[in-house]
Motif scaffolding. Structure first.
Motif, PDB file in Angstrom:
ATOM      1  N   THR A 132      -8.241 -32.402  -2.331  1.00 58.69           N
ATOM      2  CA  THR A 132      -7.605 -31.631  -1.159  1.00 58.69           C
ATOM      3  C   THR A 132      -8.749 -30.708  -0.847  1.00 58.69           C
ATOM      4  OG1 THR A 132      -5.708 -30.611  -0.600  1.00 58.69           O
ATOM      5  CG2 THR A 132      -6.896 -29.567  -2.665  1.00 58.69           C
ATOM      6  N   ASN A 133      -8.508 -30.307   0.474  1.00 62.24           N
ATOM      7  CA  ASN A 133      -9.224 -29.313   1.014  1.00 62.24           C
ATOM      8  C   ASN A 133      -9.527 -28.088   0.521  1.00 62.24           C
ATOM      9  OD1 ASN A 133     -10.786 -29.860   3.739  1.00 62.24           O
ATOM     10  ND2 ASN A 133      -9.953 -28.002   4.297  1.00 62.24           N
ATOM     11  N   PHE A 134     -10.529 -27.565   0.553  1.00 61.30           N
ATOM     12  CA  PHE A 134     -10.927 -26.187  -0.303  1.00 61.30           C
ATOM     13  C   PHE A 134      -9.926 -25.140   0.326  1.00 61.30           C
ATOM     14  CE2 PHE A 134     -14.743 -28.192  -0.579  1.00 61.30           C
ATOM     15  CZ  PHE A 134     -15.332 -27.839  -1.978  1.00 61.30           C
ATOM     16  N   ASP A 135      -9.357 -25.219   1.531  1.00 64.46           N
ATOM     17  CA  ASP A 135      -8.277 -24.270   2.066  1.00 64.46           C
ATOM     18  C   ASP A 135      -6.837 -24.489   2.095  1.00 64.46           C
ATOM     19  OD1 ASP A 135      -8.220 -25.937   4.032  1.00 64.46           O
ATOM     20  OD2 ASP A 135      -9.305 -24.691   5.720  1.00 64.46           O
ATOM     21  N   ASN A 136      -6.624 -25.592   1.187  1.00 65.93           N
ATOM     22  CA  ASN A 136      -5.103 -26.161   1.160  1.00 65.93           C
ATOM     23  C   ASN A 136      -4.535 -25.318  -0.025  1.00 65.93           C
ATOM     24  OD1 ASN A 136      -2.784 -27.358   0.952  1.00 65.93           O
ATOM     25  ND2 ASN A 136      -3.596 -29.221   1.727  1.00 65.93           N
ATOM     26  N   GLY A 137      -3.878 -24.115   0.257  1.00 67.18           N
ATOM     27  CA  GLY A 137      -3.605 -23.321  -0.756  1.00 67.18           C
ATOM     28  C   GLY A 137      -2.240 -23.944  -1.562  1.00 67.18           C
ATOM     29  N   GLY A 138      -1.469 -24.524  -0.627  1.00 66.14           N
ATOM     30  CA  GLY A 138      -0.376 -25.143  -1.100  1.00 66.14           C
ATOM     31  C   GLY A 138      -0.325 -26.048  -2.164  1.00 66.14           C
ATOM     32  N   MET A 139      -1.317 -27.075  -1.761  1.00 70.01           N
ATOM     33  CA  MET A 139      -1.688 -28.116  -2.936  1.00 70.01           C
ATOM     34  C   MET A 139      -2.495 -27.604  -4.040  1.00 70.01           C
ATOM     35  SD  MET A 139      -0.138 -30.680  -2.113  1.00 70.01           S
ATOM     36  CE  MET A 139      -0.487 -31.445  -3.612  1.00 70.01           C
ATOM     37  N   LEU A 140      -3.258 -26.609  -3.768  1.00 74.00           N
ATOM     38  CA  LEU A 140      -4.258 -25.975  -5.047  1.00 74.00           C
ATOM     39  C   LEU A 140      -3.309 -25.479  -5.928  1.00 74.00           C
ATOM     40  CD1 LEU A 140      -7.118 -24.742  -2.904  1.00 74.00           C
ATOM     41  CD2 LEU A 140      -7.273 -26.651  -4.534  1.00 74.00           C
ATOM     42  N   HIS A 141      -1.998 -24.782  -5.262  1.00 70.91           N
ATOM     43  CA  HIS A 141      -1.257 -24.191  -6.087  1.00 70.91           C
ATOM     44  C   HIS A 141      -0.341 -25.132  -6.969  1.00 70.91           C
ATOM     45  CE1 HIS A 141       1.933 -21.540  -7.610  1.00 70.91           C
ATOM     46  NE2 HIS A 141       2.919 -22.607  -7.003  1.00 70.91           N
ATOM     47  N   ARG A 157     -15.482 -38.608   4.860  1.00 71.79           N
ATOM     48  CA  ARG A 157     -15.696 -38.172   6.238  1.00 71.79           C
ATOM     49  C   ARG A 157     -16.302 -37.261   6.584  1.00 71.79           C
ATOM     50  NH1 ARG A 157     -10.704 -38.647   5.623  1.00 71.79           N
ATOM     51  NH2 ARG A 157     -10.130 -36.956   7.045  1.00 71.79           N
ATOM     52  N   GLY A 158     -17.639 -37.060   5.809  1.00 74.63           N
ATOM     53  CA  GLY A 158     -18.443 -36.133   5.910  1.00 74.63           C
ATOM     54  C   GLY A 158     -18.249 -34.643   5.456  1.00 74.63           C
ATOM     55  N   ALA A 159     -17.032 -34.464   4.783  1.00 76.12           N
ATOM     56  CA  ALA A 159     -16.491 -33.037   4.184  1.00 76.12           C
ATOM     57  C   ALA A 159     -16.286 -33.070   2.717  1.00 76.12           C
ATOM     58  CB  ALA A 159     -15.230 -32.588   4.872  1.00 76.12           C
ATOM     59  N   SER A 160     -16.978 -31.891   2.183  1.00 77.62           N
ATOM     60  CA  SER A 160     -16.562 -31.913   0.815  1.00 77.62           C
ATOM     61  C   SER A 160     -15.126 -31.505   0.369  1.00 77.62           C
ATOM     62  CB  SER A 160     -17.558 -30.661   0.315  1.00 77.62           C
ATOM     63  OG  SER A 160     -18.820 -30.948   0.376  1.00 77.62           O
ATOM     64  N   ARG A 161     -14.778 -32.139  -0.637  1.00 78.95           N
ATOM     65  CA  ARG A 161     -13.161 -31.868  -1.148  1.00 78.95           C
ATOM     66  C   ARG A 161     -13.153 -31.380  -2.451  1.00 78.95           C
ATOM     67  NH1 ARG A 161      -9.379 -33.131   2.479  1.00 78.95           N
ATOM     68  NH2 ARG A 161      -8.264 -34.173   1.006  1.00 78.95           N
ATOM     69  N   ARG A 162     -12.285 -30.564  -2.827  1.00 78.18           N
ATOM     70  CA  ARG A 162     -11.916 -30.278  -4.312  1.00 78.18           C
ATOM     71  C   ARG A 162     -11.246 -31.278  -4.971  1.00 78.18           C
ATOM     72  NH1 ARG A 162     -12.011 -24.337  -5.833  1.00 78.18           N
ATOM     73  NH2 ARG A 162     -11.161 -25.267  -7.614  1.00 78.18           N
ATOM     74  N   ALA A 163     -11.968 -31.841  -6.128  1.00 79.06           N
ATOM     75  CA  ALA A 163     -11.304 -33.099  -6.746  1.00 79.06           C
ATOM     76  C   ALA A 163     -10.641 -32.659  -8.113  1.00 79.06           C
ATOM     77  CB  ALA A 163     -12.546 -34.083  -6.972  1.00 79.06           C
ATOM     78  N   PHE A 164      -9.698 -33.141  -8.403  1.00 79.28           N
ATOM     79  CA  PHE A 164      -8.752 -32.872  -9.744  1.00 79.28           C
ATOM     80  C   PHE A 164      -8.574 -34.032 -10.443  1.00 79.28           C
ATOM     81  CE2 PHE A 164      -8.307 -29.405  -6.679  1.00 79.28           C
ATOM     82  CZ  PHE A 164      -8.307 -28.233  -7.350  1.00 79.28           C
ATOM     83  N   GLU A 165      -8.253 -33.890 -11.725  1.00 79.81           N
ATOM     84  CA  GLU A 165      -7.879 -35.093 -12.572  1.00 79.81           C
ATOM     85  C   GLU A 165      -6.747 -34.525 -13.575  1.00 79.81           C
ATOM     86  OE1 GLU A 165      -9.046 -38.972 -15.179  1.00 79.81           O
ATOM     87  OE2 GLU A 165     -10.740 -37.326 -14.617  1.00 79.81           O
ATOM     88  N   LYS A 166      -5.595 -35.230 -14.008  1.00 83.71           N
ATOM     89  CA  LYS A 166      -4.836 -35.145 -14.802  1.00 83.71           C
ATOM     90  C   LYS A 166      -4.679 -36.206 -15.746  1.00 83.71           C
ATOM     91  CE  LYS A 166      -0.105 -33.157 -16.065  1.00 83.71           C
ATOM     92  NZ  LYS A 166       1.182 -32.634 -15.346  1.00 83.71           N
ATOM     93  N   LEU A 167      -4.772 -35.871 -17.083  1.00 83.44           N
ATOM     94  CA  LEU A 167      -4.598 -37.062 -18.114  1.00 83.44           C
ATOM     95  C   LEU A 167      -3.072 -36.898 -18.412  1.00 83.44           C
ATOM     96  CD1 LEU A 167      -7.899 -36.923 -20.069  1.00 83.44           C
ATOM     97  CD2 LEU A 167      -7.346 -38.483 -18.251  1.00 83.44           C
ATOM     98  N   LEU A 168      -2.375 -38.166 -18.815  1.00 88.34           N
ATOM     99  CA  LEU A 168      -1.206 -37.969 -18.962  1.00 88.34           C
ATOM    100  C   LEU A 168      -0.610 -38.416 -20.304  1.00 88.34           C
ATOM    101  CD1 LEU A 168       0.144 -39.661 -15.561  1.00 88.34           C
ATOM    102  CD2 LEU A 168      -0.121 -37.477 -16.124  1.00 88.34           C
ATOM    103  N   LYS A 169      -1.559 -38.534 -21.133  1.00 90.96           N
ATOM    104  CA  LYS A 169      -1.372 -38.870 -22.580  1.00 90.96           C
ATOM    105  C   LYS A 169      -2.317 -38.385 -23.396  1.00 90.96           C
ATOM    106  CE  LYS A 169      -2.688 -43.476 -23.582  1.00 90.96           C
ATOM    107  NZ  LYS A 169      -2.331 -44.675 -24.150  1.00 90.96           N
TER     108      LYS A 169
END
Length: 169
Positions: A132-141, A157-169
């Motif tokens: 998600t975008n660095f300023d997307n507070g809702g998704m970051l929450h 598309r030329g912009a940096s975005r914060r990347a997250f992962e969740k392992l489910l087991k």
């Protein structure tokens, strides 16, 4: 019983999905974000999601109130991360998550991500990667609340975005 129901989107849902995405685009702009202000996503992207079977909708009282693309294919942008993913195996990618503003119902983003986790597990995949975008507070929450771990930055598309992962087991 969960008040939200997630299901695979159908072609007949396309108009409502596009309405919700337009509402999300407007909301991001009102919040001062540049995310989704460059003509993406657009109606062609939604059509492609539905054609490929990526699109899912969330319903509340039989009304579509959210949309997400759940992608079981490789996301090329995720191959090049400034950081490190938690895992190297199969994963589900999540894109274009949007919740309606007419009505705005609290908890839609969380419900969507919980639905994505259930769909992934039902398909035998135990990793979810998302950005998600660095300023997307809702998704970051939402990511923080549900235990997603920050892994670094990816580029779209030329912009940096914060990347997250969740392992489910």
């Amino acid at each position: 019983m969960n008040k939200f129901q997630i299901r695979k989107a159908e072609q007949g849902d396309k108009g409502r999905i596009w309405e919700i995405i337009q509402q999300a685009i407007t909301l991001r702009k009102e919040q001062g974000s540049r995310q989704w202000q460059d003509g993406y996503p657009n109606e062609d992207v939604v059509k492609s999601d539905l054609d490929k079977g990526y699109g899912y909708v969330v319903e509340f009282d039989n009304k579509i109130i959210g949309y997400v693309a759940i992608i079981f294919d490789i996301e090329p942008a995720y191959n090049d991360i400034d950081g490190k993913w938690l895992s190297d195996g199969e994963y589900v990618g999540v894109h274009r998550l949007a919740s309606a503003q007419d009505p705005h119902i609290k908890g839609v983003g969380t419900a969507i991500m919980k639905g994505v986790e259930e769909i992934a597990i039902n398909n035998g995949i135990y990793s979810i990667k998302v950005d998600t975008n660095f300023d997307n507070g809702g998704m970051l929450h939402v990511f923080n609340k549900l235990g997603y771990q920050y892994c670094g930055e990816v580029h779209f598309r030329g912009a940096s975005r914060r990347a997250f992962e969740k392992l489910l087991k």
